[in-house]
Write a protein that holds these residues in place. Structure first.
Motif, short mmCIF file in Angstrom:
data_model
loop_
_atom_site.label_atom_id
_atom_site.label_comp_id
_atom_site.label_asym_id
_atom_site.label_seq_id
_atom_site.Cartn_x
_atom_site.Cartn_y
_atom_site.Cartn_z
N HIS A 173 -34.42 0.24 -85.83
CA HIS A 173 -34.19 0.26 -84.39
C HIS A 173 -32.90 1.02 -84.09
O HIS A 173 -31.93 0.89 -84.83
N ILE A 174 -32.90 1.76 -82.99
CA ILE A 174 -31.74 2.56 -82.61
C ILE A 174 -31.49 2.37 -81.12
O ILE A 174 -32.43 2.47 -80.31
N ILE A 175 -30.24 2.13 -80.74
CA ILE A 175 -29.86 2.11 -79.33
C ILE A 175 -29.33 3.49 -78.99
O ILE A 175 -28.48 4.04 -79.68
N LEU A 176 -29.86 4.05 -77.90
CA LEU A 176 -29.48 5.40 -77.49
C LEU A 176 -28.26 5.40 -76.58
O LEU A 176 -27.36 6.21 -76.74
N GLN A 177 -28.24 4.56 -75.56
CA GLN A 177 -27.07 4.40 -74.70
C GLN A 177 -27.11 3.04 -74.05
O GLN A 177 -28.18 2.45 -73.90
N THR A 178 -25.93 2.56 -73.67
CA THR A 178 -25.80 1.22 -73.11
C THR A 178 -24.81 1.22 -71.97
O THR A 178 -23.71 1.76 -72.10
N ALA A 179 -25.19 0.59 -70.87
CA ALA A 179 -24.28 0.31 -69.77
C ALA A 179 -23.95 -1.17 -69.85
O ALA A 179 -24.85 -2.00 -70.02
N LEU A 218 -35.14 2.81 -79.26
CA LEU A 218 -36.38 3.27 -79.87
C LEU A 218 -36.47 2.68 -81.26
O LEU A 218 -35.48 2.21 -81.82
N GLU A 219 -37.67 2.71 -81.78
CA GLU A 219 -37.94 2.16 -83.10
C GLU A 219 -38.65 3.23 -83.92
O GLU A 219 -39.61 3.83 -83.45
N MET A 220 -38.14 3.46 -85.12
CA MET A 220 -38.76 4.43 -86.03
C MET A 220 -39.29 3.67 -87.24
O MET A 220 -38.79 2.60 -87.59
N ALA A 221 -40.29 4.27 -87.87
CA ALA A 221 -40.84 3.71 -89.11
C ALA A 221 -41.29 4.86 -90.00
O ALA A 221 -41.60 5.94 -89.51
N ASN A 222 -41.35 4.60 -91.30
CA ASN A 222 -41.80 5.63 -92.24
C ASN A 222 -43.32 5.56 -92.40
O ASN A 222 -43.86 5.47 -93.49
N ASN A 223 -44.01 5.63 -91.25
CA ASN A 223 -45.47 5.56 -91.28
C ASN A 223 -46.12 6.85 -90.77
O ASN A 223 -47.28 6.84 -90.39
N GLY A 224 -45.37 7.94 -90.81
CA GLY A 224 -45.94 9.22 -90.45
C GLY A 224 -46.69 9.83 -91.62
O GLY A 224 -46.75 9.25 -92.71
N PHE A 277 -25.91 -13.52 -77.01
CA PHE A 277 -26.98 -13.33 -76.03
C PHE A 277 -27.33 -14.67 -75.40
O PHE A 277 -27.68 -15.62 -76.10
N ALA A 278 -27.27 -14.73 -74.09
CA ALA A 278 -27.80 -15.87 -73.35
C ALA A 278 -29.28 -15.60 -73.08
O ALA A 278 -30.11 -16.50 -73.12
N LYS A 279 -29.59 -14.31 -72.85
CA LYS A 279 -30.97 -13.91 -72.62
C LYS A 279 -31.13 -12.45 -73.02
O LYS A 279 -30.33 -11.60 -72.63
N ARG A 280 -32.14 -12.17 -73.81
CA ARG A 280 -32.49 -10.79 -74.16
C ARG A 280 -33.94 -10.60 -73.76
O ARG A 280 -34.83 -11.31 -74.22
N ARG A 281 -34.16 -9.61 -72.91
CA ARG A 281 -35.51 -9.24 -72.47
C ARG A 281 -35.82 -7.87 -73.05
O ARG A 281 -35.13 -6.89 -72.75
N VAL A 282 -36.83 -7.79 -73.92
CA VAL A 282 -37.20 -6.55 -74.59
C VAL A 282 -38.39 -5.96 -73.83
O VAL A 282 -39.47 -6.54 -73.82
N LEU A 283 -38.16 -4.81 -73.23
CA LEU A 283 -39.21 -4.14 -72.48
C LEU A 283 -39.71 -2.95 -73.28
O LEU A 283 -38.92 -2.17 -73.80
N ASN A 284 -41.02 -2.82 -73.39
CA ASN A 284 -41.66 -1.71 -74.09
C ASN A 284 -42.23 -0.79 -73.01
O ASN A 284 -43.21 -1.14 -72.36
N GLU A 285 -41.64 0.38 -72.85
CA GLU A 285 -41.98 1.27 -71.74
C GLU A 285 -43.43 1.73 -71.72
O GLU A 285 -43.92 2.19 -70.71
N THR A 297 -42.10 2.95 -81.12
CA THR A 297 -42.00 2.31 -79.82
C THR A 297 -40.64 2.65 -79.20
O THR A 297 -39.72 3.10 -79.88
N TYR A 298 -40.53 2.39 -77.91
CA TYR A 298 -39.28 2.63 -77.20
C TYR A 298 -39.26 1.77 -75.95
O TYR A 298 -40.30 1.28 -75.49
N GLY A 299 -38.07 1.57 -75.41
CA GLY A 299 -37.99 0.76 -74.21
C GLY A 299 -36.56 0.50 -73.76
O GLY A 299 -35.64 1.26 -74.06
N ILE A 300 -36.41 -0.61 -73.06
CA ILE A 300 -35.14 -1.03 -72.47
C ILE A 300 -34.85 -2.46 -72.91
O ILE A 300 -35.75 -3.31 -72.93
N TYR A 301 -33.60 -2.72 -73.29
CA TYR A 301 -33.12 -4.09 -73.46
C TYR A 301 -32.42 -4.48 -72.17
O TYR A 301 -31.51 -3.77 -71.73
#
Length: 191
Positions: A107-113, A128-134, A160-168, A143-147
């Motif tokens: 998993h990689i975080i691209l930018q955070t506010a 975003l999430e990468m895997a060696n399944n190519g 974390f009091a609350k983490r909401r994982v959104l898959n775009e 996959t990719y999305g917003i935390y």
């Protein structure tokens, strides 16, 4: 010619509207330290999930923390551990190498506010999430999305009091239509 370009640029800047109120953020005297600790929390979370270190993973949450992702919502560290280990055990069905072994996920975080108000904080991160399944076990983005995060300080430590994982890419699990940072600011301003 150069003078005309500079004059046009200056005219544009003078005519440009002021930034909206929510874009004018003020930072407290401990913001840099709080931000560094929160970014460290985000990194520890990602390393823990990628290396299946479930003790470290649940330790990123407050005792009564909440995790919401595509499989549902879990409250409390024991429930979060069960949800994430169950999810991890089944992920090999979706991500596997050419020989059928579970792929390595990263998993990689691209930018955070990040917004901090006393002992409470909020963040929005693109991930975003990468895997060696190519083909040929090459890495590919899966996959990719917003935390969407709410954090609190417990004994001087951000958790974390609350983490909401959104898959775009999953219907009803995306962040739109508005700017996620504006939504974070509105949430932070509520009593």
């Amino acid at each position: 010619m150069m003078f005309r370009k500079i004059a046009l640029a200056g005219a544009f800047l003078i005519a440009a509207p002021a930034l909206p109120a929510q874009a004018q953020v003020t930072y407290g005297p401990t913001y840099a330290q709080d931000r560094a600790q929160i970014e460290d929390l985000h990194a520890r979370y990602l390393f823990a999930i990628d290396y299946h270190d479930w003790d470290a993973y649940v330790a990123t949450f407050a005792e009564n923390g909440e995790l919401e992702f595509a499989n549902g919502t879990s409250r409390g560290r024991d429930a979060i551990r069960k949800a994430v280990t169950d999810f991890s055990a089944g992920i090999g069905r979706f991500y596997h190498t050419a020989d059928g072994k579970p792929a390595k996920l990263r998993h990689i975080i691209l930018q955070t506010a990040i917004r901090v108000e006393g002992d409470r904080a909020w963040s929005r991160s693109q991930w975003l999430e990468m895997a060696n399944n190519g083909p040929g076990d090459e890495p590919k983005i899966g996959t990719y999305g917003i935390y969407e995060d709410e954090m609190k300080q417990v004994d001087g430590q951000w958790l974390f009091a609350k983490r909401r994982v959104l898959n775009e890419f999953i219907p009803n699990r995306n962040s739109g239509p508005g700017n996620p940072v504006s939504t974070m600011d509105q949430t932070a301003e509520r009593p």
